[in-house]
Design a protein around this motif. Sequence first.
Motif, PDB file in Angstrom:
ATOM      1  N   ASN A  52      15.825  -2.442  -5.454  1.00  0.00           N
ATOM      2  CA  ASN A  52      14.510  -2.702  -4.866  1.00  0.00           C
ATOM      3  C   ASN A  52      13.447  -2.761  -5.964  1.00  0.00           C
ATOM      4  OD1 ASN A  52      13.993  -0.043  -5.617  1.00  0.00           O
ATOM      5  ND2 ASN A  52      13.981   0.751  -3.525  1.00  0.00           N
ATOM      6  N   PHE A  82       3.130   2.185  -5.766  1.00  0.00           N
ATOM      7  CA  PHE A  82       4.236   1.645  -4.968  1.00  0.00           C
ATOM      8  C   PHE A  82       3.805   1.492  -3.523  1.00  0.00           C
ATOM      9  CE2 PHE A  82       8.045   2.778  -2.280  1.00  0.00           C
ATOM     10  CZ  PHE A  82       8.671   1.538  -2.374  1.00  0.00           C
ATOM     11  N   ASP A  84       5.497   0.130   0.099  1.00  0.00           N
ATOM     12  CA  ASP A  84       6.715  -0.387   0.727  1.00  0.00           C
ATOM     13  C   ASP A  84       6.380  -1.477   1.737  1.00  0.00           C
ATOM     14  OD1 ASP A  84       5.995   0.790   3.184  1.00  0.00           O
ATOM     15  OD2 ASP A  84       7.316   2.520   2.917  1.00  0.00           O
ATOM     16  N   SER A  85       7.388  -2.015   2.350  1.00  0.00           N
ATOM     17  CA  SER A  85       7.216  -3.173   3.223  1.00  0.00           C
ATOM     18  C   SER A  85       6.403  -2.875   4.472  1.00  0.00           C
ATOM     19  CB  SER A  85       8.587  -3.727   3.627  1.00  0.00           C
ATOM     20  OG  SER A  85       9.345  -2.720   4.292  1.00  0.00           O
ATOM     21  N   THR A  89       1.850   3.612   1.006  1.00  0.00           N
ATOM     22  CA  THR A  89       1.586   3.530  -0.426  1.00  0.00           C
ATOM     23  C   THR A  89       1.542   4.911  -1.057  1.00  0.00           C
ATOM     24  OG1 THR A  89       0.230   1.568   0.006  1.00  0.00           O
ATOM     25  CG2 THR A  89       0.030   2.566  -2.173  1.00  0.00           C
ATOM     26  N   HIS A 151      12.485   6.842  -4.536  1.00  0.00           N
ATOM     27  CA  HIS A 151      12.545   5.555  -3.834  1.00  0.00           C
ATOM     28  C   HIS A 151      13.591   4.577  -4.348  1.00  0.00           C
ATOM     29  CE1 HIS A 151       8.901   6.549  -1.613  1.00  0.00           C
ATOM     30  NE2 HIS A 151       8.340   6.906  -2.742  1.00  0.00           N
ATOM     31  N   ASN A 390       8.723  -4.833  -0.620  1.00  0.00           N
ATOM     32  CA  ASN A 390       8.221  -3.706  -1.405  1.00  0.00           C
ATOM     33  C   ASN A 390       7.553  -4.224  -2.671  1.00  0.00           C
ATOM     34  OD1 ASN A 390       9.581  -1.645   0.310  1.00  0.00           O
ATOM     35  ND2 ASN A 390      11.434  -2.573  -0.542  1.00  0.00           N
TER      36      ASN A 390
END
Length: 570
Positions: A52, A82, A84-85, A89, A151, A390
């Motif tokens: 990822n 970071f 994610d989808s 955050t 992650h 992501n």
Amino acid sequence: MKSNYLLRILLLFITLAPVAVSAQVYAKNGMVVSSNKIASEVGVAILKKGGNAIDASVATAFALAVTHPTAGNIGGGGFLVFMDSTGTTTTFDFREKAPLKATADMFLDADGELQSGTNLFGSESTNNHIGLKSVGVPGTVAGLYLAHQKHGVLPWPDLVQPAIDLAKNGFELPWSLARAGAYFEANSPVPFLQNYFKNQDGVMTQFGEVWRQPELAKTLIEIRDHGHDGFYKGIVAQEIARFMKDNGGLISLEDLQRYTAVERKPIKGTFKSYDIYSMAPPSSGGVALIEMMNLMEQASLDSLEFNSKAYVHLLAEVMRRAFADRAEHMGDPDFNLDTPIAKLTSKEFARQRFENIDMSKASVSDSTKFGQIYDGSSTTHFSVADKDGNAVSLTYTLEYPYGSGMGSEKLGFIFNNEMGDFNPKPNFTTGDGLIGTPPNIIQPEKRMLSSMTPTIVAKDGKPYLIIGSPGGKTIINTVFQTVLKVLAYDMPVDKAIESMKIHHQWLPDQIRYEKLLLSPDTRKALEAMNHTLTPTNSLGELMGIQIDAENKILIGASDSSSPEGAAIGY
């Protein structure tokens, strides 16, 4: 006549700002945009294997430590944002720390004055950037490992191995590094840097020849096999501590064993219908970015033409205020518990701040009230997006180009000189930029304040723009202007990166501008408003990804100021 350090930096590491706009790169499944094509390719290869965005970021960062030693590092530190989808955050703070033996006056002489000396380029610099006392406890390995533990999906060794292969087998030396190597061999007073680009036969590697780094490969193998402990404990840590002790450094084995990266909540702001996420202190970037976006939201941007006199004037006034607030309030949050972050990032504070902007003339920066801090230019940024939505925005640094220029021959990497980011002379602030405000005074285990501004903008709760830049003090403003151009002026990411940028940092009271991109007429009009303007070739080396959710396309752009930069997608 003394050598001019800044001129040497420009000649060595900054290419002339191009007039042409770099091409966008399109992809469907994943993308990495970094300052080195090889490192970008390493990151994309990890994405293709099922990794990822975090996995690809770890692999890219280690690859940059091999291929981009100007700033890519395991001897420095930085920040990672970071998303994610789902739009959730978080951030990881792996900024360097002051050693346990550090003191507030450690760079002052018996008379309390900051001294000068000869830096790694053979020119004069303040001593808080010179030698092993300028080295902060490195954070990069700890930060990458923590982000992966939280992650990542692929095994850690798989992410470090590509960098090991690059260090062991070598890669063709690009012109920028070959030029630097020739310069260091002839001019640097630091033996480690004089020999850094030589191969095992003791001869300087030439442009296009294969450059191998076997000692760095051995260090990376320890990190591959032992993770965090491979750097902060064991034979690598022992050699760092020995080298420091034998050569006048402060970092001990205890400093290394005590170092931890920190997961922190991001700074969040809004602009129109967009959500903006960036780094919290000890980075000043996120707070300043949100404050400036809030200030611009107060203006009538629909009638404010891009690149006009009014536009540039307003940018400078907005920057002036944000940098003043930055110097007054910000430092390591673990040592400054009352930093007014909520106030500085509020819409109401922006309304109050905006009221005293005079659109007809420049404000005056007052060094008795506010100022700016040091920050280095040896920084690099990369942006990553994966097929699942992501996103990672990561900026890390050594401070000066090639950091302190010092390192152990047994370990093969360069130490930072980040202690220079602290305010070196307590309670002493001058109009030319020496700052002594309390939040960023040196204390043991304190993280020095930074300008790094890794940022992710969300649209409809999903990643939309992934952006960041190197550039020392200019980072905040280059990221700010790029975000503004995309969100307020609907520019595609490549044009937003390449179009005209300025920089104002409160003190010294001047606008730095890209001389090939600001018209002479606009410059003269700004000077008539009492602005002082100073030309520069280029500002920043932005690396960005814009996500077209409707068409499910990733659009990447690497700043043409970066000689080996590349957006790679698949």
